[in-house]
Design a protein around this motif. Structure first.
Motif, short mmCIF file in Angstrom:
data_model
loop_
_atom_site.label_atom_id
_atom_site.label_comp_id
_atom_site.label_asym_id
_atom_site.label_seq_id
_atom_site.Cartn_x
_atom_site.Cartn_y
_atom_site.Cartn_z
N VAL A 295 0.84 -1.20 0.00
CA VAL A 295 0.00 0.00 0.00
C VAL A 295 0.87 1.25 0.00
O VAL A 295 0.67 2.18 -0.78
CB VAL A 295 -0.95 0.01 1.22
N SER B 165 0.44 1.37 -3.86
CA SER B 165 -0.97 1.77 -4.04
C SER B 165 -1.06 3.22 -4.49
O SER B 165 -2.01 3.60 -5.18
CB SER B 165 -1.76 1.58 -2.74
N ILE C 255 -3.66 5.36 2.50
CA ILE C 255 -4.77 5.46 1.53
C ILE C 255 -5.56 6.75 1.76
O ILE C 255 -5.90 7.48 0.82
CB ILE C 255 -5.69 4.23 1.62
#
Length: 465
Positions: free
Chosen positions: A225, A229, A366
């Protein structure tokens, strides 16, 4: 052999293989940027990112469990590897069914995803066997495997680019053939050590291995991530062309990972071997502070020569990627410190701590990406990565004090922070010669660590002789 000498020896062994393999990967950057457009590079990177995300899920991170338990209980070696191979085989069968299910479809880029599944299957097998090789103390073979794998990828990618019109397909075909070669090499070096015996599969080892490895999946996802990501979100918000530039920018901080990959492979072995020693906190603290200085010095050198590096390794179309490098480099620094601290969870077989901190880091990354990329562009992604790694680093330092008490050299951390922040600001707004003034100041202020580094090099050379 005392623990320091063993750490030096293993670092030297892994260093030969990893420096070679990382340099080969670094050399591949100019070739890829020459043959692929920014859009093609972004598409290739997207498929590679998806495969990286899938690896911990379908491998169940059993390769880490093999290393820990074979070292801890060598008498159960056959049971451990046979049980792990059985579980891995089940996961590969599931992937094979997914591959078969995709065969009738013919939508855009479906062939790339089929190649990606084959690539993933081979990565799972190679990772399992490579860690088994390392657990058996066949460190030379392990190091040479990394060198051979990278060399094959570089050579075969060049060959495939010449004979295949679809160059993205050519790249993944080269990867697949290279991993097959790696698996054959490892298998030859495992002669005399059975990889699978059906009568050696044990339910108790299924429970032990999965209990240890399953919490590591979120840890792997967290690294994915925070490493990759952001590239998916950059593609979503800014397009494949910007992602191509951002993906190239991430290659520069990977120079730091050359050092850390070498060291962490030997450190993981040393940390397991010294887990029950009374003076482990002193040993861990000494290693930690010297590693931090090395990483900071390396990062400072990269920042000082960043423009020279960019001019040397990328084509003109990719030069603008330099603007993303400083934040990614600082994020990589905290990433490597977090990786070191994460070893303390493994030492105490407390992988749930890794699970918890991984979830925190991934969620924060995120959230910040979704907020900052639309506002700040791709640099929003690099800043999100920096903040996320820093937070995980702090949490892991506090939590792992229960296992190992690490004494931080605060003058080192303060001087490092000041120098790296100043160098980043100078890159954007200041005269370039000040970069070298900062670098010199860092080395002089922390001269005792520099002396330690020189002494370590001398020991490595002496150990080689």
């Amino acid at each position: 052999m005392n623990r320091t000498k063993r750490l030096i020896r293993n670092t030297f062994v892994f260093g030969i293989g990893n420096i070679g393999s990382k340099l080969i990967q670094f050399i591949a950057v100019p070739m890829l940027t020459l043959y692929l457009t920014t859009k093609q590079y972004g598409q290739m990177d997207l498929i590679t990112t998806i495969v990286s995300l899938s690896l911990p899920f379908f491998s169940l991170c059993l390769y880490d469990a093999i290393l820990r338990f074979v070292i801890d209980d060598p008498r159960s070696e056959v049971n451990i590897i046979s049980t792990a191979s059985f579980i891995t085989g089940v996961m590969i069968v599931l992937l094979f069914f997914v591959l078969v299910a995709l065969l009738p479809f013919n939508f855009e880029n479906i062939s790339l995803y089929r190649l990606g599944i084959v690539f993933l299957i081979l990565q799972i097998i190679e990772s399992l066997l490579a860690q088994y090789l390392k657990a058996l103390d066949k460190n030379w073979a392990y190091a040479m495997n990394g060198l051979i794998l990278s060399g094959l990828i570089l050579f075969l990618a060049y060959v495939m680019f010449q004979i295949m019109n679809n160059r993205i397909h050519a790249y993944f075909v080269a990867q697949i053939v290279s991993y097959l070669g790696s698996i054959i090499f490892i298998s030859c070096n495992l002669k005399g050590h059975p990889i699978f015996r059906i009568d050696a599969i044990q339910q108790k080892w299924m429970k032990k291995l999965t209990k240890y490895s399953l919490p590591l999946i979120p840890n792997q996802i967290m690294w994915w991530v925070m490493n990759t990501s952001d590239r998916l979100l950059v593609t979503l918000f800014l397009g494949l062309t910007t992602n191509g530039l951002y993906a190239v920018a991430t290659k520069i901080p990977s120079l730091t990972n050359v050092v850390v990959t070498i060291f962490m492979q030997s450190w993981q072995l040393s940390s397991f071997e010294n887990a029950d020693k009374e003076d482990k906190s002193t040993f861990f603290s000494e290693v930690f502070n010297n590693l931090v200085f090395f990483l900071v010095l390396f990062s400072s050198i990269v920042l000082s020569f960043l423009m020279v590096i960019m001019n040397s390794i990328v084509s003109r179309d990719y030069f603008g990627a330099w603007i993303y490098v400083p934040m990614l480099l600082l994020g990589g620094l905290f990433s490597n410190i977090s990786m070191f601290l994460g070893t303390n969870y493994l030492v105490g077989k407390s992988t749930n701590g890794i699970f918890r901190t991984s979830i925190m880091g991934a969620a924060l990354n995120i959230g910040l990406n979704l907020l900052l990329i639309p506002l700040c562009g791709a640099n929003g992604a690099s800043f999100s990565t920096l903040v996320s790694y820093f937070v995980v680093c702090v949490i892991r330092f506090i939590e792992t004090r229960r296992t190992v008490t690490i004494s931080i050299d605060y003058p080192l951390f303060i001087s490092a922070t000041v120098v790296l922040v100043m160098q980043t600001l100078i890159l954007y707004w200041g005269p370039s010669y000040l970069e070298f003034v900062c670098l010199a100041g860092l080395a002089i202020f922390n001269h005792r660590y520099l002396t330690n580094m020189i002494g370590l090099v001398k020991k490595i050379v002496k150990n080689r002789e």
